[in-house]
Design an enzyme around this catalytic site. Structure first.
Site, PDB file in Angstrom:
ATOM      1  N   CYS A   1     -60.230  55.007  12.261  1.00  0.00           N
ATOM      2  CA  CYS A   1     -60.345  54.807  10.823  1.00  0.00           C
ATOM      3  C   CYS A   1     -61.071  55.961  10.145  1.00  0.00           C
ATOM      4  O   CYS A   1     -60.835  56.250   8.971  1.00  0.00           O
ATOM      5  CB  CYS A   1     -61.038  53.485  10.517  1.00  0.00           C
ATOM      6  SG  CYS A   1     -62.619  53.264  11.373  1.00  0.00           S
TER       7      CYS A   1
ATOM      8  N   HIS B   1     -66.687  50.542  10.682  1.00  0.00           N
ATOM      9  CA  HIS B   1     -65.333  50.749  10.169  1.00  0.00           C
ATOM     10  C   HIS B   1     -65.374  51.580   8.892  1.00  0.00           C
ATOM     11  O   HIS B   1     -66.305  51.475   8.094  1.00  0.00           O
ATOM     12  CB  HIS B   1     -64.682  49.389   9.889  1.00  0.00           C
ATOM     13  CG  HIS B   1     -63.247  49.480   9.456  1.00  0.00           C
ATOM     14  ND1 HIS B   1     -62.262  50.012  10.245  1.00  0.00           N
ATOM     15  CD2 HIS B   1     -62.639  49.111   8.295  1.00  0.00           C
ATOM     16  CE1 HIS B   1     -61.092  49.955   9.603  1.00  0.00           C
ATOM     17  NE2 HIS B   1     -61.311  49.422   8.422  1.00  0.00           N
TER      18      HIS B   1
END
Length: 925
Positions: free
Chosen positions: A374, A887
């Site tokens: 990510c 994330h």
């Protein structure tokens, strides 16, 4: 039983499908004439049967994917002509896959989330983890065809194909062809070979568990089964308690990322006992003990992580705990991490709770998560909108980039090819498929596996499947791009190098506190780092009020009040952007500074201003830091970033009337200025104020001792000191956190090997001159630089460009080059610019020349400059306790509308998280 005969025509090829039994002699003759170059792949070969080398076509694409039976490269229908021209190959295996949705209804209500969809462990792509590819929802049908091209007809390309069943024997086709096809079909393929299909937080068995020594238990040290009687020995805390399995001590755990949790009593007890010679490394979290296990942590320096204890029930029974009677009363560490993705920060960044409308189209293509990718996805989603990158790598130039690639080069390892492939995919509608009966939504994402592997190649962190720092990756990508564009030569046809869009010059003014004289130093940067002065919060009263209410509830009634508190919106400290920018611009006192005016050490004042401002300004809000207990922490504060801001007020002025420059350093004294100006502030081998040759890469004993006292292994501490050139304990500690998982972290340091490496590099130089190489001998200067010697100097903290210049002027002698670099540490870039002028025959004085920290040293071109007013167009946000986990999500302004890019998911944004971002991108207004 025959396959239907179907003819499909386009502007390039004519394909004729036929049954195996319909193969005629002309077709077989074409196959035999082309089979000499057929290669059967082995398990050690990479077979690109999953993805086209020039685009993101796959076997699921409308035209399928063709595998070159000679190069084993995949190619989409659009690029068949290019591949045939480059390789001369005529035989291909055509793959065409289709997927059919599997009916999963019936077992659950349509409005109910299946239990299997709720994550139960910190994992991606595995059972119980976070679902990223919706695997198991489709059935796959695979079809294959052998395709051969006949070039006998001038001016046309004719491809003849025959359907092929890998499970049916075929005696008509040559064995060498069928054998290769069988091997390709059965081969794992590129995706499975080089990418991490799934990521899981692995927890291994502690090496100390089976031989754990436990002190004798007494009635006083045995643990009560009543959880209400559990209390920290040191602080009387009643939450986040850890039982030491060695001596029965109960202590508080460390603070969580958000400031909650414990105070570190359990860890301090371990260190105190270790200092006495008692090794009790294993602790278990009280409240997580059940008949099936518990959270166990090892404080041992060579583990320092969550572990498993195969003898846990026996070890707990020693302290009077019967695991069969225990029930869970606190959240496990995995649950706390998962909850992080459901908390305030996650909800704010991902806009959870808001109905977001999914979108697709040019500039709105998602990027699939390939397992902790990510950080890469978020950076690329913002960079695709930079005009110069679109000009240098967009669809309009992709054809020229692909065609200019030499036939001997591998497209999967060519940066220009892979960058153009990514930019084209993200900025066009090529991968926006119309809805069909198989998918419940059109294709909206691609998977940049080749790009990820290429950019991360040989990098100790970015080549792994671990989570990474997005800012570090952004800077690494710029460096890779700069090197690639320089080495591309005539292939790079852009009007400007891509790095120039992001680079800017910073002017540092250092004023001697005694003499009042000044020195101006210029350096190049590509990110503006802003510290967050938490003392400058503008809602301190509200924060204190909420803390007081929480304290009163804890002192009053129990769980119900806590539940009420959790449901209320938290008041988070807010730090104004102006305070962060003010901290960057504020004067900074430098202690222990050597003044060339007085010849003594004293204090100086450093002030930072902008000399130039780029077209695209990347701003890092530095929310992450290393706490006093040497654990990585995140600053829980909001920093509302403006949509538009003006930096003209922070322009540098250079030497002004009334100022006197500090005398130039003659090289005999150390530093001569702020030791942190152009290179890391460490100067090795100080002896009586002079610079010794860079043979002293021996780790600093004080730094090693400090790291060892914190619980790290001696070898790991030595590695940290050497890797950071003994800058400081803080710098070494940051290196430790970044490299603790390296397989050689605890191996002995090969200092002797390192120095013999330098000797080899110097000895390998073809330059025979003993003095400084000037422009009159550029051939010798060029040959004086070897990759080994550049690597040696780079490991000391210098950039490759600086190392190259130093080696050229020092006839390839590594020690003399390092001596020269350190002796010019106070104004290194000016010295490098001057040396370049001499080397290239210009004899320049280096005035004003600024060498980039990345890219080619010979391309020391001036930075672009312009009006210092900037407008926000991209935000990369991070959720997690530190940049090595959690994330990343990107919010990007496309056509004056904000969109959220959460890996493959793209939607209109209703409330971009402009106050919790990590990396912000601004463009010049």
């Amino acid at each position: 039983g025959h396959f239907p005969r179907r003819v499909r025509e386009d502007t390039r090829f004519v394909f004729v499908s036929r049954d195996l039994r319909a193969m005629d002699e002309p077709f077989l003759a074409l196959v035999r004439s082309a089979m000499a170059s057929v290669k059967k792949p082995t398990a050690f070969d990479v077979v690109y049967k999953d993805e086209c080398q020039f685009c993101f076509d796959t076997p699921f694409s409308e035209g399928g994917l063709y595998v070159n039976l000679s190069s084993l490269m995949g190619v989409g229908h659009e690029f068949l002509d290019l591949d045939r021209t480059r390789t001369g190959n005529k035989l291909y295996l055509h793959q065409k896959f289709t997927k059919t949705k599997v009916d999963t209804k019936g077992d659950t209500d349509e409005h109910e989330t299946p239990a299997a969809a709720v994550p139960t462990q910190m994992a991606i792509g595995t059972a119980g983890g976070f679902d990223v590819d919706e695997s198991g929802k489709f059935e796959i049908a695979e079809t294959y065809a052998l395709v051969v091209f006949d070039d006998s007809d001038q001016g046309s390309n004719r491809g003849r194909s025959v359907s092929y069943d890998a499970n049916v024997a075929n005696d008509d086709l040559p064995f060498i062809v069928t054998d290769a096809i069988h091997a390709i079909v059965k081969h794992a393929g590129f995706h499975a070979q080089v990418e991490t299909a799934a990521w899981r937080e692995e927890i291994g068995e502690s090496k100390y568990a089976r031989g754990l020594k436990q002190t004798p238990a007494t009635e006083l040290t045995k643990v009560s089964p009543d959880s209400s009687k559990w209390v920290c020995v040191e602080s009387n805390a009643t939450e986040n308690l850890w039982l030491n399995l060695g001596d029965g001590h109960i202590g508080s755990g460390r603070q969580h990322w958000d400031g909650s949790g414990g105070n570190g009593g359990a860890l301090r007890h371990y260190k105190a006992e270790k200092a006495k010679g008692h090794l009790f490394p294993l602790v278990v979290k009280l409240g997580t003990i059940t008949p099936t296990g518990a959270d166990v942590y090892s404080y041992a320096t060579d583990e320092d992580d969550m572990v498993t204890d195969p003898l846990l029930s026996e070890h707990l029974a020693h302290w009077g705990i019967n695991v069969m009677r225990m029930r869970k009363t606190e959240k496990s560490m995995a649950e706390l991490q998962i909850d992080l993705n459901k908390g305030f920060e996650f909800d704010k960044i991902t806009e959870a709770g808001k109905e977001l409308v999914s979108v697709t189209g040019p500039d709105k293509i998602g990027l699939e998560n390939m397992g902790n990718s990510c950080y890469l996805n978020s950076v690329l989603q913002v960079m695709k909108l930079v005009p110069l990158l679109r000009e240098n790598y967009g669809e309009q130039v992709s054809g020229d980039i692909f065609k200019s690639l030499p036939s001997s080069s591998d497209p999967t390892t060519d940066f220009s090819t892979q960058m153009s492939k990514v930019i084209t995919a993200l900025t066009t509608d090529r991968y926006v498929a119309a809805p069909n009966d198989c998918d419940d939504a059109p294709q909206t994402s691609v998977s940049p596996r080749m790009f990820k592997r290429l950019v991360g190649k040989n990098h100790t962190e970015f080549s792994t499947g671990r989570q990474q720092d997005a800012v570090e990756y952004f800077q690494h990508l710029l460096e890779v791009m700069a090197r690639a564009e320089h080495s591309a030569g005539d292939r790079f046809a852009g009007s400007k190098k891509s790095l120039s869009e992001f680079e800017f010059e910073v002017e540092e003014r250092v004023r001697c506190s005694v003499s009042g004289q000044v020195r101006y130093v210029t350096r190049r940067e590509n990110v503006l780092p802003l510290e967050v002065p938490i003392e400058a919060v503008d809602n301190a009263m509200e924060v204190d009020h909420q803390k007081e209410l929480k304290r009163q509830r804890v002192d009053g009634d129990g769980a119900k009040e806590d539940e009420k508190d959790e449901k209320e919106e938290k008041t988070v400290p807010t730090v104004p952007f102006e305070a962060c920018l003010g901290m960057f611009a504020a004067d900074e006192q430098v202690d222990d500074w050597h003044s060339t005016a007085t010849g003594k050490k004293g204090t100086a004042t450093k002030r930072t201003r902008f000399k130039t401002l780029p077209n695209v300004l990347a701003v890092q809000v530095r929310r992450y830091y290393v706490a006093d207990d040497w654990t990585p922490k995140k600053l829980n504060a909001l920093v509302p970033m403006p949509d538009v801001f003006d930096l003209e007020g922070l322009r540098g002025s250079g030497l002004v009337s009334g100022e006197t420059l500090l005398p130039e350093d003659d090289g005999s004294s150390v530093g001569g200025g702020d030791s942190g100006d152009a290179v890391p502030p460490y100067v090795p081998g100080l002896t009586g104020g002079t610079l010794a040759p860079p043979t002293l890469t021996v780790p600093d004993d004080a730094i090693v001792a400090m790291l060892v006292s914190m619980g790290f292994s001696e070898n790991g501490s030595k590695r940290a000191a050497v890797a950071t050139q003994n800058v400081s304990a803080d710098t070494a500690m940051e290196w430790v956190f970044a490299h603790m998982e390296d397989p050689d972290f605890n191996d002995p340091v090969g200092v002797d090997d390192l120095m013999s490496h330098a000797g080899t590099a110097a000895a390998g130089s073809t330059a025979a001159a003993d003095g400084v190489i000037t422009g009159g001998n550029t051939t010798a200067a060029a040959s004086a630089t070897t990759p080994e010697s550049v690597t040696m100097l780079s490991s000391m903290g210098f950039s490759e460009s600086q190392a190259s210049v130093a080696l050229r002027r020092s006839a390839g002698d590594v020690e003399r080059a390092a001596d020269w670099l350190f002796s010019h540490a106070d104004d290194l870039e000016k010295a490098v610019g001057k040396a370049l002028g001499e080397l290239d025959g210009g004899g320049g004085d280096g005035g004003g020349t600024c060498v980039s920290s990345v890219g080619d040293s010979s391309a020391a071109t001036p930075c672009v400059d312009g009006k210092g007013v900037f407008s926000l167009f991209g935000v990369v946000s991070h959720m997690g306790g530190n940049t090595g986990c959690g994330h990343y999500v990107a919010h990007v302004l496309v056509d004056n509308e904000w969109y959220i890019f959460n890996d493959a998911k793209v939607a209109k944004s209703k409330e971009p998280p402009k106050d919790v971002g990590y990396l912000y991108f601004y463009k010049r207004v």
